[in-house]
Design a protein around this motif. Structure first.
Motif, PDB file in Angstrom:
ATOM      1  N   ALA A  32      54.909  31.515  30.413  1.00  0.00           N
ATOM      2  CA  ALA A  32      56.376  30.991  30.033  1.00  0.00           C
ATOM      3  C   ALA A  32      56.049  29.574  29.438  1.00  0.00           C
ATOM      4  N   SER A  33      55.366  28.654  29.911  1.00  0.00           N
ATOM      5  CA  SER A  33      55.456  27.192  29.610  1.00  0.00           C
ATOM      6  C   SER A  33      54.080  26.960  28.695  1.00  0.00           C
ATOM      7  N   LYS A  34      53.414  28.083  27.918  1.00  0.00           N
ATOM      8  CA  LYS A  34      52.442  27.834  27.098  1.00  0.00           C
ATOM      9  C   LYS A  34      52.852  28.180  25.666  1.00  0.00           C
ATOM     10  N   ARG A  35      52.117  27.498  24.688  1.00  0.00           N
ATOM     11  CA  ARG A  35      52.388  28.040  23.371  1.00  0.00           C
ATOM     12  C   ARG A  35      51.754  29.375  23.108  1.00  0.00           C
ATOM     13  N   ASN A  36      52.117  29.889  22.008  1.00  0.00           N
ATOM     14  CA  ASN A  36      51.522  31.377  21.678  1.00  0.00           C
ATOM     15  C   ASN A  36      50.100  31.245  21.629  1.00  0.00           C
ATOM     16  N   ALA A  37      49.664  30.273  20.979  1.00  0.00           N
ATOM     17  CA  ALA A  37      47.921  30.204  20.944  1.00  0.00           C
ATOM     18  C   ALA A  37      47.236  30.026  22.276  1.00  0.00           C
TER      19      ALA A  37
END
Length: 118
Positions: A32-37
């Motif tokens: 949830a708190s991460k970017r796609n990469a």
């Protein structure tokens, strides 16, 4: 039909099993708190660890023979394309084959390894 592992596979089996379990745990984690990469970094890290372990056991330490190495590649326990690149000069520290594929980037260029190793 999956063939039984060759003799000598028991040398690498515990580490490969532990990394497989760690991969399952990382995939189940919340992104949830991460970017796609960033969400894919743990997958690439564990794939690199598995492949590097088998590669080092074969070519650096000489603890496994060719049959065990080929069994791991054939059954996709490790990334055979990545290990093939490691044999070539200049690619010893490559983190993934994704970064050297020009089709993955605009303007047909390549990238440097952006995945943290540890």
């Amino acid at each position: 039909k999956k063939k039984s592992p060759p003799p000598g596979y028991d040398v690498v089996a515990p580490v490969l099993d532990a990394l497989e379990n760690e991969l399952r745990d990382r995939v189940k984690e919340s992104n949830a708190s991460k970017r796609n990469a960033e969400s894919m970094w743990p997958v690439h890290q564990i794939n690199w660890q598995r492949s590097r372990y088998v590669y080092d056991m074969r070519y650096v330490h000489g603890r496994i023979d060719k049959r065990v190495y080929e069994y791991c590649v054939k059954n996709r326990l490790v990334d055979g394309m990545l290990m093939a690149k490691w044999k070539k000069p200049g690619y010893e520290r490559l983190c993934s084959t994704y970064v050297i594929n020009p089709a993955n980037y605009k303007f047909g260029t390549t990238s440097i390894c952006r995945v943290p190793w540890k």
